[in-house]
Design a protein around this motif. Structure first.
Motif, PDB file in Angstrom:
ATOM      1  N   LEU A 121       9.750  18.888 -25.753  1.00 34.39           N
ATOM      2  CA  LEU A 121       8.642  19.766 -25.353  1.00 34.39           C
ATOM      3  C   LEU A 121       7.296  19.049 -25.523  1.00 34.39           C
ATOM      4  CD1 LEU A 121       9.872  23.151 -26.856  1.00 34.39           C
ATOM      5  CD2 LEU A 121       9.430  22.703 -24.444  1.00 34.39           C
ATOM      6  N   GLY A 122       7.178  18.260 -26.592  1.00 38.76           N
ATOM      7  CA  GLY A 122       5.938  17.516 -26.793  1.00 38.76           C
ATOM      8  C   GLY A 122       5.685  16.532 -25.662  1.00 38.76           C
ATOM      9  N   VAL A 123       6.748  15.851 -25.191  1.00 38.80           N
ATOM     10  CA  VAL A 123       6.594  14.904 -24.085  1.00 38.80           C
ATOM     11  C   VAL A 123       6.197  15.637 -22.802  1.00 38.80           C
ATOM     12  CG1 VAL A 123       7.814  13.266 -22.610  1.00 38.80           C
ATOM     13  CG2 VAL A 123       8.180  13.232 -25.076  1.00 38.80           C
ATOM     14  N   LEU A 124       6.826  16.814 -22.548  1.00 36.89           N
ATOM     15  CA  LEU A 124       6.506  17.575 -21.334  1.00 36.89           C
ATOM     16  C   LEU A 124       5.052  18.041 -21.340  1.00 36.89           C
ATOM     17  CD1 LEU A 124       9.781  19.656 -20.912  1.00 36.89           C
ATOM     18  CD2 LEU A 124       8.924  17.887 -19.398  1.00 36.89           C
ATOM     19  N   TYR A 125       4.570  18.536 -22.481  1.00 42.51           N
ATOM     20  CA  TYR A 125       3.170  18.960 -22.550  1.00 42.51           C
ATOM     21  C   TYR A 125       2.226  17.759 -22.446  1.00 42.51           C
ATOM     22  CZ  TYR A 125       4.322  23.807 -23.587  1.00 42.51           C
ATOM     23  OH  TYR A 125       4.771  25.103 -23.487  1.00 42.51           O
ATOM     24  N   CYS A 126       2.699  16.584 -22.866  1.00 36.60           N
ATOM     25  CA  CYS A 126       1.896  15.373 -22.702  1.00 36.60           C
ATOM     26  C   CYS A 126       1.721  15.062 -21.220  1.00 36.60           C
ATOM     27  CB  CYS A 126       2.566  14.202 -23.425  1.00 36.60           C
ATOM     28  SG  CYS A 126       1.659  12.642 -23.304  1.00 36.60           S
ATOM     29  N   TYR A 127       2.809  15.244 -20.420  1.00 40.19           N
ATOM     30  CA  TYR A 127       2.701  15.036 -18.978  1.00 40.19           C
ATOM     31  C   TYR A 127       1.683  15.992 -18.365  1.00 40.19           C
ATOM     32  CZ  TYR A 127       6.780  11.972 -18.693  1.00 40.19           C
ATOM     33  OH  TYR A 127       7.643  10.926 -18.814  1.00 40.19           O
ATOM     34  N   GLU A 128       1.562  17.208 -18.937  1.00 41.06           N
ATOM     35  CA  GLU A 128       0.628  18.200 -18.405  1.00 41.06           C
ATOM     36  C   GLU A 128      -0.782  18.021 -18.981  1.00 41.06           C
ATOM     37  OE1 GLU A 128       2.315  21.983 -19.295  1.00 41.06           O
ATOM     38  OE2 GLU A 128       4.051  21.706 -17.987  1.00 41.06           O
ATOM     39  N   ASN A 129      -0.977  16.951 -19.780  1.00 41.39           N
ATOM     40  CA  ASN A 129      -2.280  16.678 -20.421  1.00 41.39           C
ATOM     41  C   ASN A 129      -2.715  17.814 -21.345  1.00 41.39           C
ATOM     42  OD1 ASN A 129      -2.695  14.149 -19.149  1.00 41.39           O
ATOM     43  ND2 ASN A 129      -3.322  15.210 -17.270  1.00 41.39           N
ATOM     44  N   ASP A 130      -1.741  18.556 -21.879  1.00 46.53           N
ATOM     45  CA  ASP A 130      -2.046  19.607 -22.844  1.00 46.53           C
ATOM     46  C   ASP A 130      -1.969  18.984 -24.239  1.00 46.53           C
ATOM     47  OD1 ASP A 130      -2.243  21.829 -24.474  1.00 46.53           O
ATOM     48  OD2 ASP A 130      -1.050  23.106 -23.158  1.00 46.53           O
ATOM     49  N   ASN A 131      -3.075  18.358 -24.657  1.00 49.46           N
ATOM     50  CA  ASN A 131      -3.067  17.592 -25.902  1.00 49.46           C
ATOM     51  C   ASN A 131      -2.855  18.475 -27.126  1.00 49.46           C
ATOM     52  OD1 ASN A 131      -3.560  15.222 -24.488  1.00 49.46           O
ATOM     53  ND2 ASN A 131      -5.773  15.501 -24.571  1.00 49.46           N
ATOM     54  N   VAL A 132      -3.328  19.716 -27.057  1.00 52.23           N
ATOM     55  CA  VAL A 132      -3.205  20.613 -28.215  1.00 52.23           C
ATOM     56  C   VAL A 132      -1.735  20.907 -28.504  1.00 52.23           C
ATOM     57  CG1 VAL A 132      -3.746  22.905 -29.112  1.00 52.23           C
ATOM     58  CG2 VAL A 132      -5.473  21.625 -27.828  1.00 52.23           C
ATOM     59  N   LYS A 133      -0.980  21.320 -27.460  1.00 52.10           N
ATOM     60  CA  LYS A 133       0.434  21.640 -27.666  1.00 52.10           C
ATOM     61  C   LYS A 133       1.242  20.386 -27.976  1.00 52.10           C
ATOM     62  CE  LYS A 133       0.657  25.931 -25.010  1.00 52.10           C
ATOM     63  NZ  LYS A 133       1.297  26.659 -23.879  1.00 52.10           N
ATOM     64  N   THR A 134       0.877  19.270 -27.352  1.00 58.69           N
ATOM     65  CA  THR A 134       1.584  18.020 -27.646  1.00 58.69           C
ATOM     66  C   THR A 134       1.448  17.667 -29.125  1.00 58.69           C
ATOM     67  OG1 THR A 134       1.140  17.220 -25.408  1.00 58.69           O
ATOM     68  CG2 THR A 134       1.752  15.577 -27.062  1.00 58.69           C
ATOM     69  N   LEU A 135       0.223  17.726 -29.625  1.00 55.95           N
ATOM     70  CA  LEU A 135      -0.015  17.412 -31.035  1.00 55.95           C
ATOM     71  C   LEU A 135       0.675  18.423 -31.938  1.00 55.95           C
ATOM     72  CD1 LEU A 135      -1.478  15.618 -33.082  1.00 55.95           C
ATOM     73  CD2 LEU A 135      -3.467  17.120 -32.852  1.00 55.95           C
ATOM     74  N   ASP A 136       0.650  19.701 -31.548  1.00 54.45           N
ATOM     75  CA  ASP A 136       1.251  20.752 -32.368  1.00 54.45           C
ATOM     76  C   ASP A 136       2.749  20.513 -32.554  1.00 54.45           C
ATOM     77  OD1 ASP A 136       1.286  23.416 -33.689  1.00 54.45           O
ATOM     78  OD2 ASP A 136       2.493  23.961 -31.949  1.00 54.45           O
ATOM     79  N   TYR A 137       3.475  20.168 -31.479  1.00 56.07           N
ATOM     80  CA  TYR A 137       4.917  19.953 -31.583  1.00 56.07           C
ATOM     81  C   TYR A 137       5.245  18.727 -32.430  1.00 56.07           C
ATOM     82  CZ  TYR A 137       6.609  23.665 -28.550  1.00 56.07           C
ATOM     83  OH  TYR A 137       6.959  24.886 -28.051  1.00 56.07           O
ATOM     84  N   ASN A 138       4.473  17.657 -32.277  1.00 59.84           N
ATOM     85  CA  ASN A 138       4.747  16.459 -33.073  1.00 59.84           C
ATOM     86  C   ASN A 138       4.441  16.680 -34.548  1.00 59.84           C
ATOM     87  OD1 ASN A 138       5.602  14.128 -31.254  1.00 59.84           O
ATOM     88  ND2 ASN A 138       3.838  14.920 -30.148  1.00 59.84           N
ATOM     89  N   ILE A 139       3.395  17.460 -34.850  1.00 57.76           N
ATOM     90  CA  ILE A 139       3.085  17.782 -36.249  1.00 57.76           C
ATOM     91  C   ILE A 139       4.199  18.647 -36.842  1.00 57.76           C
ATOM     92  CG2 ILE A 139       1.521  19.115 -37.711  1.00 57.76           C
ATOM     93  CD1 ILE A 139      -0.784  18.091 -36.006  1.00 57.76           C
ATOM     94  N   LYS A 140       4.732  19.601 -36.060  1.00 54.87           N
ATOM     95  CA  LYS A 140       5.861  20.421 -36.536  1.00 54.87           C
ATOM     96  C   LYS A 140       7.055  19.547 -36.891  1.00 54.87           C
ATOM     97  CE  LYS A 140       4.954  24.809 -34.115  1.00 54.87           C
ATOM     98  NZ  LYS A 140       5.449  25.722 -33.042  1.00 54.87           N
ATOM     99  N   ILE A 141       7.325  18.542 -36.046  1.00 54.92           N
ATOM    100  CA  ILE A 141       8.453  17.641 -36.301  1.00 54.92           C
ATOM    101  C   ILE A 141       8.268  16.919 -37.631  1.00 54.92           C
ATOM    102  CG2 ILE A 141       9.594  15.529 -35.506  1.00 54.92           C
ATOM    103  CD1 ILE A 141       9.019  16.472 -32.631  1.00 54.92           C
ATOM    104  N   ILE A 142       7.100  16.360 -37.847  1.00 53.66           N
ATOM    105  CA  ILE A 142       6.855  15.587 -39.070  1.00 53.66           C
ATOM    106  C   ILE A 142       6.883  16.495 -40.297  1.00 53.66           C
ATOM    107  CG2 ILE A 142       5.128  14.200 -40.273  1.00 53.66           C
ATOM    108  CD1 ILE A 142       4.289  13.127 -37.530  1.00 53.66           C
ATOM    109  N   ALA A 143       6.320  17.714 -40.183  1.00 52.71           N
ATOM    110  CA  ALA A 143       6.317  18.648 -41.315  1.00 52.71           C
ATOM    111  C   ALA A 143       7.741  19.049 -41.692  1.00 52.71           C
ATOM    112  CB  ALA A 143       5.495  19.888 -40.952  1.00 52.71           C
TER     113      ALA A 143
END
Length: 703
Positions: A121-143
């Motif tokens: 999902l983070g990669v897909l939102y990255c394709y859509e240039n939605d930086n907020v959701k991209t960052l949110d999903y990657n932070i969830k993964i690390i947490a």
């Protein structure tokens, strides 16, 4: 030059997702397979990028699998189906499925699949240039991973991927200090996992950050680290990307010669890989440098070549830049007509792209207008519903008035009911009989289908048996000829020695004896290979996989073959990590390495070089034996592993071979459920690759 580093980094991430697996056939029906087997088959198909077959299998399986009875398998199948849509660029469907199954994996406490889903999902939102959701999903993964006490390598890999994605995200949003802050942990995880490809990708991303911060010396240092990694891996594709980035960096630090050298090497690599976009980038960079140096002719030719490639592939951004720079070149050289014509093409393309953007905006406005109409229609329907409810109330009053009449009709209905009751019972009995007949017809149809399936299997088996017998007949025909030649040599020369001994001098006797010896060695080698091959065909070899140390196995083989290599002054380099172990049959693995390395020695000229490398991933082991010898003709590559097309070619030192070595390698590797293939170009050497999966059976009879 356009900003290319972000594009290349994205390509690195996409390429790192895809790995090679042994292909498994898919049957026409899934009825006889469990959901676990279907998941395994679908996973292999997706990894092999056979997406249409995988999608068809998964859609049919999901339809026949109940979420309530087996929620986990149902969710995994949907995850694989979303992957199919993802790789087919249907991002909307993929995103919808990923969102649906995210909660399922969370409820099932399946951390690994939950992390993979959120990463997708983070990669897909990255394709859509939605930086907020991209960052949110990657932070969830690390947490999530930070809460796990002893994470497995698969979990650690998800954290490494998330950190890599965040580095690129921060680079794209110009938050370079944040990017550099998390880079050391990403590098450490990649090193811990022995993931050299991603290690190089992270160094490249750090180089991008330093370059945009104008810390060009540090950027060059990181690019050099990435370049050295891909050079050691012999990864021409990524190596060329790094060289292209370095070319742009050298331009900024005003070193045109170094920039031109980097672009030239990158162009050569991209041309070998037939990657048109990289070729266009490299040529455009070289053209700009030649233009700056005043080499007008070379610059013009490279600009024209770039325009031809970008027009063919619709690389519009690069095409516009090439038009601009070529137009400026012609103008500076007083070629006003040519400059005007090129500018016209630039304006035409630019207007076309602008019209496309306007059309997209028009479609958005049209959609909004249609939504507005639908909302108005919905409002009208609500008003009509209110009027309808009023009419219903009137109808209810009328019905209440008519209820008295209905009571009198009930008596009549009861009488009719008694009359038709007997008829109804008769109809029920007839319906049961019809159902029984229908069930029998279904059973008969199923039996017919089973018989047809068995007949099809028999036909396929018969066809395969005919092909096998024909192949072996051709093989024995060739073998008979190969056996005759050494026997004729032995008999001929021994007859001369016997009959003409007193008339021969010492040199002639020595030559005849040497010829008899060489023929005996060739005959003995042929018989040994023939015996080993025949044992694989007659169930006389036991398959006994154990833990095998790859370094020790290769050293055992080299101890036997180094004298042959030394005789031709051939250098053998081994690049295998210490302690690398796999599960395999020790004797078979030694035979495979022995035949492939001996084959390299045979076809490598004096003073040549042979490279032996091996690596292991969570799913499979892969080894590569490369040489810089004579190579293989493209037409002959398809024949070298076939028993019915035994190819024999003398070595560079006129060495004789049996032609069975590669056939035996193929037999042993297939039995490990692995694959063997070769990459070669005549005159440029050969590279033999084979893989062995990590989950081969522990015991099995040869068949």
């Amino acid at each position: 030059m356009p900003n290319k580093e972000g594009l290349y980094t994205a390509i690195f991430i996409l390429l790192s997702i895809i790995t090679s697996f042994a292909n498994q056939p898919i049957v026409d029906s899934i009825q006889n397979y469990s959901s676990k087997e279907i998941i395994k088959k679908a996973t292999l198909l997706v990894q092999k990028m056979e997406l249409e077959t995988a999608q068809q299998l998964l859609e049919e399986s999901i339809e026949n699998t109940s979420q309530k009875t087996n929620e986990h398998d149902w969710a995994v199948m949907n995850y694989l189906l979303a992957d199919c849509y993802y790789f087919n660029h249907n991002h909307e469907k993929a995103k919808l499925i990923y969102h649906n199954i995210e909660k399922s994996f969370e409820n099932l406490n399946d951390t690994l699949y939950l992390l993979r889903t959120r990463g997708s999902l983070g990669v897909l939102y990255c394709y859509e240039n939605d930086n907020v959701k991209t960052l949110d999903y990657n932070i969830k993964i690390i947490a999530t991973i930070n809460q796990i006490k002893n994470p497995t390598p698969d979990i650690i890999e998800q954290k490494k991927n998330a950190l890599s994605n965040m580095i690129n995200l921060y680079n794209n949003t110009n938050e370079f200090e944040k990017s550099l802050q998390i880079a050391p942990e990403a590098l450490a995880l990649a090193a811990q996992l022995n993931d050299s490809i991603n290690l190089g990708s992270i160094h490249n991303s750090i180089g991008v950050a330093y370059k945009r911060m104008k810390q060009l010396d540090k950027a060059l240092s990181e690019y050099n680290k990435a370049r050295d990694i891909y050079l050691k891996l012999n990864d021409q594709f990524r190596y060329s990307f790094i060289l292209n980035n370095m070319g742009g960096l050298y331009v900024e630090i005003h070193q045109p010669d170094s920039a031109l050298h980097s672009y030239t090497l990158a162009l050569q690599g991209f041309e070998k890989e037939e990657f048109d976009e990289g070729i266009a980038h490299a040529k455009l960079g070289m053209a700009s440098i030649y233009n700056q140096l005043g080499h007008t002719h070379q610059a013009r030719e490279l600009y024209k070549s770039t325009i031809e490639i970008t027009q063919r592939n619709h690389f519009n951004e690069l095409l516009l830049q090439a038009f601009t720079e070529l137009s400026n070149l012609e103008y500076q050289n007083n070629n006003y007509k040519e400059a005007f014509e090129i500018q016209k093409e630039y304006d035409s393309l630019n207007d076309s792209l602008f019209n496309i953007e306007k059309e997209i905006e028009y479609k958005k406005l049209k959609t909004q207008y249609e939504v507005s109409l639908m909302e108005n229609e919905l409002s009208n329907l609500k008003n009509e519903s209110f009027l309808y409810e009023s009419r219903i109330k009137v109808k209810i009053k009328q019905i209440q008035a008519a209820s008295t009449i209905i009571i009198f009709l009930v008596i009549l209905v009861y009488i009719v009911y008694i009359f038709y009751k007997q008829k109804y019972k008769a109809n029920i009995t007839l319906l049961k009989k019809n159902n029984q007949i229908a069930q029998q017809n279904i059973q008969l149809k199923k039996m017919n289908d089973d018989i047809e399936c068995i007949n099809d299997q028999l036909q396929r088996s018969r066809h395969q048996l005919i092909l096998s017998n024909n192949s072996k007949s051709r093989f024995f025909s060739v073998l008979a000829h190969d056996l005759k030649n050494p026997f004729h040599n032995i008999m001929g020369y021994s007859n001369l020695l016997s009959s003409q001994f007193n008339n021969l001098n010492n040199n002639e006797i020595k030559d005849y004896a040497h010829s008899i010896y060489n023929s005996s060695v060739a005959l003995n080698s042929l018989l040994e290979n023939l015996l080993e091959w025949s044992r694989t065909q007659t169930n006389n070899i036991k398959f006994n996989p154990t833990f095998v140390d790859i370094n020790q196995t290769v050293n055992n083989v080299l101890a036997l073959l180094l004298p042959n290599a030394s005789e031709k002054n051939i250098t053998i380099e081994k690049n295998i990590a210490e302690g690398l172990q796999i599960t395999a049959d020790q004797a078979m693995l030694e035979t495979i390495f022995r035949n492939l390395i001996n084959n390299g020695i045979k076809f490598t000229p004096k003073g040549g070089k042979i490279d032996i490398s091996a690596c292991i991933s969570p799913l499979q082991f892969e080894a590569t034996i490369s040489d810089n010898g004579v190579g293989i003709n493209k037409k002959e590559i398809s024949k070298i592993f076939r028993i019915d097309s035994k190819l024999k070619t003398a070595g560079t030192n006129n060495e004789k071979g049996t032609g069975l070595g590669l056939v035996i390698c193929s037999e042993f590797i297939k039995y490990h459920s692995g694959e063997i293939w070769v990459k070669s170009k005549q005159g440029n050497g050969s590279s033999f690759h084979f893989t062995i999966p990590n989950n081969i059976p522990k015991t099995k009879e040869m068949s």
